[in-house]
Design a protein around this motif. Sequence first.
Motif, PDB file in Angstrom:
ATOM      1  N   SER A 228      80.614 -22.887 -20.113  1.00 19.74           N
ATOM      2  CA  SER A 228      80.195 -23.066 -21.505  1.00 19.74           C
ATOM      3  C   SER A 228      80.137 -21.734 -22.229  1.00 19.74           C
ATOM      4  N   PRO A 229      80.246 -21.756 -23.552  1.00 13.16           N
ATOM      5  CA  PRO A 229      80.083 -20.503 -24.307  1.00 13.16           C
ATOM      6  C   PRO A 229      78.684 -19.922 -24.140  1.00 13.16           C
ATOM      7  N   ARG A 230      77.676 -20.776 -23.904  1.00 13.85           N
ATOM      8  CA  ARG A 230      76.319 -20.263 -23.695  1.00 13.85           C
ATOM      9  C   ARG A 230      76.215 -19.489 -22.381  1.00 13.85           C
ATOM     10  N   GLN A 231      76.878 -19.984 -21.342  1.00 12.94           N
ATOM     11  CA  GLN A 231      76.888 -19.245 -20.078  1.00 12.94           C
ATOM     12  C   GLN A 231      77.544 -17.877 -20.262  1.00 12.94           C
ATOM     13  N   CYS A 232      78.619 -17.851 -21.041  1.00 13.68           N
ATOM     14  CA  CYS A 232      79.304 -16.578 -21.305  1.00 13.68           C
ATOM     15  C   CYS A 232      78.406 -15.644 -22.107  1.00 13.68           C
ATOM     16  N   LEU A 233      77.757 -16.175 -23.128  1.00 15.74           N
ATOM     17  CA  LEU A 233      76.883 -15.360 -23.969  1.00 15.74           C
ATOM     18  C   LEU A 233      75.746 -14.764 -23.148  1.00 15.74           C
ATOM     19  N   HIS A 234      75.099 -15.571 -22.338  1.00 16.90           N
ATOM     20  CA  HIS A 234      73.963 -15.084 -21.564  1.00 16.90           C
ATOM     21  C   HIS A 234      74.405 -14.064 -20.508  1.00 16.90           C
ATOM     22  N   ALA A 235      75.585 -14.268 -19.940  1.00 15.99           N
ATOM     23  CA  ALA A 235      76.093 -13.280 -18.987  1.00 15.99           C
ATOM     24  C   ALA A 235      76.335 -11.944 -19.678  1.00 15.99           C
ATOM     25  N   ALA A 236      76.885 -11.993 -20.893  1.00 16.12           N
ATOM     26  CA  ALA A 236      77.121 -10.756 -21.648  1.00 16.12           C
ATOM     27  C   ALA A 236      75.803 -10.079 -22.019  1.00 16.12           C
TER      28      ALA A 236
ATOM     29  N   LEU B 221      71.131 -16.053 -34.227  1.00 12.37           N
ATOM     30  CA  LEU B 221      70.923 -15.739 -32.815  1.00 12.37           C
ATOM     31  C   LEU B 221      69.618 -14.972 -32.604  1.00 12.37           C
ATOM     32  N   HIS B 222      69.217 -14.198 -33.607  1.00 14.03           N
ATOM     33  CA  HIS B 222      67.953 -13.464 -33.495  1.00 14.03           C
ATOM     34  C   HIS B 222      66.761 -14.417 -33.449  1.00 14.03           C
ATOM     35  N   THR B 223      66.893 -15.566 -34.090  1.00 12.46           N
ATOM     36  CA  THR B 223      65.753 -16.492 -34.191  1.00 12.46           C
ATOM     37  C   THR B 223      65.932 -17.766 -33.379  1.00 12.46           C
ATOM     38  N   ALA B 224      67.183 -18.087 -32.997  1.00 12.80           N
ATOM     39  CA  ALA B 224      67.431 -19.356 -32.305  1.00 12.80           C
ATOM     40  C   ALA B 224      68.516 -19.169 -31.250  1.00 12.80           C
ATOM     41  N   MET B 225      68.241 -18.326 -30.257  1.00 17.58           N
ATOM     42  CA  MET B 225      69.207 -18.077 -29.194  1.00 17.58           C
ATOM     43  C   MET B 225      69.464 -19.369 -28.409  1.00 17.58           C
ATOM     44  N   PRO B 226      70.712 -19.827 -28.311  1.00 21.22           N
ATOM     45  CA  PRO B 226      70.996 -21.044 -27.539  1.00 21.22           C
ATOM     46  C   PRO B 226      70.586 -20.864 -26.076  1.00 21.22           C
ATOM     47  N   THR B 227      69.938 -21.869 -25.531  1.00 20.99           N
ATOM     48  CA  THR B 227      69.485 -21.810 -24.144  1.00 20.99           C
ATOM     49  C   THR B 227      70.460 -22.541 -23.237  1.00 20.99           C
ATOM     50  N   ILE B 228      70.387 -22.224 -21.967  1.00 23.56           N
ATOM     51  CA  ILE B 228      71.226 -22.879 -20.962  1.00 23.56           C
ATOM     52  C   ILE B 228      70.470 -24.061 -20.367  1.00 23.56           C
ATOM     53  N   VAL B 229      71.120 -25.208 -20.332  1.00 22.14           N
ATOM     54  CA  VAL B 229      70.512 -26.421 -19.806  1.00 22.14           C
ATOM     55  C   VAL B 229      70.653 -26.430 -18.286  1.00 22.14           C
ATOM     56  N   ALA B 230      69.573 -26.727 -17.604  1.00 20.52           N
ATOM     57  CA  ALA B 230      69.593 -26.726 -16.145  1.00 20.52           C
ATOM     58  C   ALA B 230      70.482 -27.853 -15.603  1.00 20.52           C
ATOM     59  N   LYS B 231      71.090 -27.610 -14.470  1.00 22.49           N
ATOM     60  CA  LYS B 231      71.844 -28.657 -13.783  1.00 22.49           C
ATOM     61  C   LYS B 231      70.888 -29.778 -13.392  1.00 22.49           C
ATOM     62  N   PRO B 232      71.221 -31.032 -13.701  1.00 20.28           N
ATOM     63  CA  PRO B 232      70.316 -32.143 -13.364  1.00 20.28           C
ATOM     64  C   PRO B 232      70.125 -32.291 -11.851  1.00 20.28           C
TER      65      PRO B 232
ATOM     66  N   LEU C 283      79.732 -25.423 -28.844  1.00 21.22           N
ATOM     67  CA  LEU C 283      79.401 -24.415 -29.845  1.00 21.22           C
ATOM     68  C   LEU C 283      77.961 -23.956 -29.708  1.00 21.22           C
ATOM     69  N   PHE C 284      77.672 -22.795 -30.302  1.00 17.95           N
ATOM     70  CA  PHE C 284      76.296 -22.333 -30.394  1.00 17.95           C
ATOM     71  C   PHE C 284      75.535 -23.107 -31.473  1.00 17.95           C
TER      72      PHE C 284
END
Length: 471
Positions: A250-258, A161-172, A132-133
């Motif tokens: 992840s939903p975050r990957q989808c959101l950032h792509a959009a 989302l305007h104040t706390a956009m979920p970030t994508i975690v880097a691959k370890p 989830l976001f």
Amino acid sequence: MHQLIWFRTDLRVHDNHALASAMAGGPTLALYVITPGQWHEHDDAACKVDFWLRNLAALRQSLEAMNVPLLIRHTDKWDAVPAELEKLCRQHAVGTLHFNDEYGVNESRRDDAVEQRLEKAGVNVRRHVDQLFFRPGTVLTQSGGYFKVFSQFRKVCHERLHTAMPTIVAKPRKQTPVDIRSDAIPKHIEGFDAPGKTIRDHWPAGEDAARKLLKTFVDEQMEDYEQGRDIPSRPGTSRMSAYLAAGVISPRQCLHAALGSNQGEFDSGQAGTTTWINELLWREFYKHILVGYPRVSMGRAFRPDTERLRWEHNPEHLAAWQKGRTGIPIIDAAMRQLKTLGWMHNRLRMLTAMFLSKNLLIDWREGERWFMQHLIDGDFSANNGGWQWSASTGTDSVPYFRIFNPVSQSQRFDPKGTFIREWVPELKDLDAKRIHDGLGQKDLFEAGDYPAPIVDLKETRQRALAAFRDL
């Protein structure tokens, strides 16, 4: 001491909170638990189980490239999982278990039991928000309750989302090798029939396949999504649902792509992008509903008053619907698509659900179960939410008096009958005017090639209206 990441519906190495946290804490092992009995109880589709296994095989390769061994354990049901995890933690000197939260009642009880047992055994447990976001309980009404209406939920999400956009975690990064080998990934689980080549070809496994599909959608279909998503004969939807349900993306990957296709805007700009982001938020909304209103995880209607509905018990009608033999062409085409691809176009999910629950007046739970037993993207919260919306028993549901006519919907969204011809070949030679209405196929159903309509749409609409008015 080792770190342990317990994979469930998060089968990826990119943007995985639990995996990143584990590998930041020290040498890491990975685990997946196979629970066939539980999967049967939850009506998980055979094609979905196969999809999990194929994605597990891809995940193992990715983890091994990072020197993380993937261990496989087997229990029949979730009640044996806490003991199995304690045993594994003792065997491999695990100091901390990491996993990403899941939100159904059974999932939450399982995870609470694991946490309690391992904490008593001296193993730390760290739970992460990943599906989830926003963590359930952080998007609430002014009175502190969970939202019941999507538009209100969406408004608050937009503010967040305007104040706390979920970030994508880097691959370890790759870790130093550990002296433990990965287990073999089974290619088949007894009790779950292997799907045909059509389904496997249609749904390739692995993160690379998921990200490629997402890129193609964003680059080629996103702009027309607002209109294209309603046309079942066109590739107008993202088809990301199976990969989201299994956690391959992840939903975050989808959101950032959009956002990347819309100059960073999520509530303005390109209509196709904002419409698709709203679909991601619908997915979020239904998972929050699981936490705020746990009765929906227990086979109960969101609206308690609708439990008084007097559903029809008609095995013949139910079987005709399941087999795609109702005599209503668009309904039959959709149900046959489901059986063949393990997937159904979203507008058709709504039409088939409303036809079952309104025109046939069969309990929506029968349809919910059938979908879960056949969908490769079967996600309990989304499936339940969609069925209850269509049946007018759920949150934000369609008013009971709004009953879509499948024939007029077919004429509107499949005007040339292209989709019907693909999935109901008995009708392929009919012209665009005759192909939509089962009542126009008298010569065909008299010859036995196609069934007569099993119900009269006008009469059954009135019956449904009367049933809901009597509540």
